[in-house]
Design an enzyme around this catalytic site. Sequence first.
Site, PDB file in Angstrom:
ATOM      1  N   GLN A 103      15.968   4.673   3.329  1.00  0.00           N
ATOM      2  CA  GLN A 103      15.431   5.057   4.633  1.00  0.00           C
ATOM      3  C   GLN A 103      16.419   4.646   5.723  1.00  0.00           C
ATOM      4  O   GLN A 103      16.993   3.554   5.679  1.00  0.00           O
ATOM      5  CB  GLN A 103      14.087   4.371   4.881  1.00  0.00           C
ATOM      6  CG  GLN A 103      13.357   4.904   6.109  1.00  0.00           C
ATOM      7  CD  GLN A 103      12.015   4.234   6.327  1.00  0.00           C
ATOM      8  OE1 GLN A 103      11.948   3.110   6.810  1.00  0.00           O
ATOM      9  NE2 GLN A 103      10.939   4.912   5.950  1.00  0.00           N
ATOM     10  N   TYR A 175       8.824   3.413  15.993  1.00  0.00           N
ATOM     11  CA  TYR A 175      10.259   3.236  16.178  1.00  0.00           C
ATOM     12  C   TYR A 175      10.802   4.361  17.071  1.00  0.00           C
ATOM     13  O   TYR A 175      10.044   5.163  17.609  1.00  0.00           O
ATOM     14  CB  TYR A 175      10.949   3.167  14.816  1.00  0.00           C
ATOM     15  CG  TYR A 175      10.507   1.958  14.020  1.00  0.00           C
ATOM     16  CD1 TYR A 175      10.906   0.673  14.392  1.00  0.00           C
ATOM     17  CD2 TYR A 175       9.659   2.082  12.921  1.00  0.00           C
ATOM     18  CE1 TYR A 175      10.484  -0.447  13.684  1.00  0.00           C
ATOM     19  CE2 TYR A 175       9.226   0.969  12.210  1.00  0.00           C
ATOM     20  CZ  TYR A 175       9.633  -0.287  12.600  1.00  0.00           C
ATOM     21  OH  TYR A 175       9.209  -1.399  11.917  1.00  0.00           O
ATOM     22  N   ARG A 223       9.595  10.378   7.202  1.00  0.00           N
ATOM     23  CA  ARG A 223       8.428   9.487   7.259  1.00  0.00           C
ATOM     24  C   ARG A 223       7.860   9.593   8.670  1.00  0.00           C
ATOM     25  O   ARG A 223       8.574   9.362   9.648  1.00  0.00           O
ATOM     26  CB  ARG A 223       8.869   8.060   6.967  1.00  0.00           C
ATOM     27  CG  ARG A 223       7.829   6.980   7.243  1.00  0.00           C
ATOM     28  CD  ARG A 223       6.968   6.684   6.044  1.00  0.00           C
ATOM     29  NE  ARG A 223       6.384   5.350   6.127  1.00  0.00           N
ATOM     30  CZ  ARG A 223       5.634   4.807   5.178  1.00  0.00           C
ATOM     31  NH1 ARG A 223       5.387   5.471   4.067  1.00  0.00           N
ATOM     32  NH2 ARG A 223       5.128   3.606   5.313  1.00  0.00           N
ATOM     33  N   GLY A 320       3.168   0.081  -0.634  1.00  0.00           N
ATOM     34  CA  GLY A 320       4.095  -0.942  -0.200  1.00  0.00           C
ATOM     35  C   GLY A 320       3.671  -2.327  -0.623  1.00  0.00           C
ATOM     36  O   GLY A 320       4.182  -2.895  -1.581  1.00  0.00           O
ATOM     37  N   CYS A 344      -3.174  -6.498  -4.272  1.00  0.00           N
ATOM     38  CA  CYS A 344      -2.916  -6.803  -2.862  1.00  0.00           C
ATOM     39  C   CYS A 344      -4.262  -7.014  -2.177  1.00  0.00           C
ATOM     40  O   CYS A 344      -5.177  -6.198  -2.309  1.00  0.00           O
ATOM     41  CB  CYS A 344      -2.171  -5.642  -2.215  1.00  0.00           C
ATOM     42  SG  CYS A 344      -2.028  -5.782  -0.408  1.00  0.00           S
ATOM     43  N   CYS A 351       3.355 -11.634   3.502  1.00  0.00           N
ATOM     44  CA  CYS A 351       4.392 -10.651   3.827  1.00  0.00           C
ATOM     45  C   CYS A 351       4.808 -10.714   5.290  1.00  0.00           C
ATOM     46  O   CYS A 351       5.999 -10.657   5.611  1.00  0.00           O
ATOM     47  CB  CYS A 351       3.929  -9.246   3.461  1.00  0.00           C
ATOM     48  SG  CYS A 351       2.325  -8.762   4.146  1.00  0.00           S
ATOM     49  N   CYS A 364       4.548 -12.993  -0.280  1.00  0.00           N
ATOM     50  CA  CYS A 364       3.274 -12.417  -0.696  1.00  0.00           C
ATOM     51  C   CYS A 364       2.316 -13.539  -1.070  1.00  0.00           C
ATOM     52  O   CYS A 364       2.692 -14.456  -1.811  1.00  0.00           O
ATOM     53  CB  CYS A 364       3.461 -11.474  -1.887  1.00  0.00           C
ATOM     54  SG  CYS A 364       1.918 -10.739  -2.473  1.00  0.00           S
ATOM     55  N   LYS A 431     -14.803  -6.868   2.005  1.00  0.00           N
ATOM     56  CA  LYS A 431     -14.144  -7.879   1.182  1.00  0.00           C
ATOM     57  C   LYS A 431     -13.789  -7.347  -0.210  1.00  0.00           C
ATOM     58  O   LYS A 431     -13.574  -8.120  -1.141  1.00  0.00           O
ATOM     59  CB  LYS A 431     -15.038  -9.123   1.043  1.00  0.00           C
ATOM     60  CG  LYS A 431     -15.392  -9.807   2.353  1.00  0.00           C
ATOM     61  CD  LYS A 431     -14.177 -10.199   3.184  1.00  0.00           C
ATOM     62  CE  LYS A 431     -13.365 -11.328   2.635  1.00  0.00           C
ATOM     63  NZ  LYS A 431     -14.000 -12.645   2.715  1.00  0.00           N
TER      64      LYS A 431
END
Length: 644
Positions: A103, A175, A223, A320, A344, A351, A364, A431
């Site tokens: 990227q 961005y 993206r 990700g 995750c 992170c 993580c 949760k």
Amino acid sequence: MNFPALFTPGRIGPLEIPNRVVKSPQSTATSNPDGTVSRRTVEHYRRLGEGGIGLVMMEYSYVDDDASKAIHNQLGNSSREHVAGLGWAADEVRSTGAKVGLQIAHGGRQKFLGTAPIKSATESSWADVEGQYGVVPTPMTIDEIDGVVRSFGEAAARAWSARFDLVEVHAGHGYLITNFLSPHTNWREDEYGGSFENRARLLLRIVDEIRASVPADFPLSIRLSVTDYEADGIPIDETVELCRQLEAHGVDVLHCSGGHHAGMEWEVSPWYQVRAPHRWGWEEVKKAVSIPVIASGSLVTPEIADDIVASGSADFVSLGRAMLADPDWARKAREGRVLEIVPCIRCNDGCLHRGLNRGRSVGCSVNPQVAEEGRFPVPPTARPKRVAVVGGGPAGLKSAAVLHDRGHAVTLFEPAELGGLLVHASGSTVKQDLAGLVRHLSNEIARRDIEVIGERADANALVKRGFDTVVIATGAPIRRPDFPIDPMAVVVHSADVRADRPYTGTAVVIGGGLQGCEAALRLSEMAGLEVILLESELQLLTGDEVFTDVERLPVFLEGAGVDVRTDVRVVGVDRAGVHIVRGSERDVLPADAVVLALGRAHPDSGLTDDLRAAGVDVHVVGSAVKPGRVFDAIHSAFFTARTV
């Protein structure tokens, strides 16, 4: 269940991808300060490739040496000096059987470094960046825009020279390119501002420049955010039209996400946000184009990811944080080992909060080895021991699994349900990620030869059983209230609030830290229940809480209908309700249930002291050392157990 839709080959332009699973590009901050690839960078991405991912997208790389670098130790692609290292990384990833992309990006107003120059469409500033050094974006001149267009073309050519399989332009998440696309940040009055056609001009010029700079068969991905979720931001109809034009200009695939950094609950969705929040948007894009669409944003589980591909919602799925939690996510899903996937929990703690936000490399909460691949092995012990683990919360469960893998004979003592204070997560929508972690950790015990004894262990019993080593993972006690409570009142602790034990009427939660806020959110899911949240401070979440919780959780509480009252002191609880004082006024809030969320007290060292006095080798992990979060439990357990 092997998720066949996920594991059929796919195609992006002329490039065949082994399966439909994409590693979403995420900054790791593992590069050298000059942007060159480091060994840590290479080992991280090679490890991802080894996990069975079809396409590994390497993180955003800056395209020039003026203002495009956004973050510390960011990957660079601004000169020929970067190509050798990029090629090294590309070859290492491809050697695993995965395809690899790069990227390229310009930070725009989201230059996290906060240093001048910051270049953007206008002087529209993001408070978090401006707050560092007071630097505001400088609107780009036409000459600077022309230079950035050339820089993107040259960076894409360098990606091709480094032998990446494709290149991706980051045109989302706040961005530079999004600064031009969004009316929220673009109020220019020249040919790059105003109308949609003008705001899209920069991206389309970049696409044309790249197409002129690389071979026709080198795939190009864009993206983008389906919207930035700002009231005056990017509408979906503009995104759809933009995607049509991108296809016409030679783009091969559209990588659809959403949000920007000022609205992090959309870009990096936390635990209280719905999963796959941008599905509505990428499905609108998919209906309008014939090129593939990659879906992205809190997809986390194989069930969700497979459904997206199988239903035709998108052609590929991009994950990700889920791949940081478990680089073997794809391999385990393909083999049907779903419960073995380390999930995750979307906490944004390891992170971001304790990782990139503090100037470190990415981390993580549930994977202590991320960005440190190979440095902390779990080697077999030369001296197997009989080890007792006392406590079946996350620290105890993780300790027991690692100790077993080292070759020790492990016995786990837990008088209640495995999971400790996390068992409250079961059945609650907000949760569900944490509930997944409890299922995973419990399964890790079940699939190993670990004896579980459903009783509370004391020092005498442990000594009599002759254990060589004891790991204390008993957590920290609940903090006692400093006000009187009538024993006839219905009072429970926040950890006892569970979906399968619903309340009706009115529930009053005392304590506005994370414990109280998340309990109030869980209670708000119960039908017919009014929820009141009390906090003695002037605002919620005043402790060391994760920034996405501090910034956005109060908004979600408001949206859930929770009545939040701050600057309120509780002076007692009885059958009449909760007695409060606010300023000079006293009141009683009638309550059918009162939930205490006062945090945890300092842990009791009694068991540890008794065992050490008896000559037993003792190690203490998790909140038994100091009250903490999942990050602390998993990390302390892992790093302690691997050395026992």
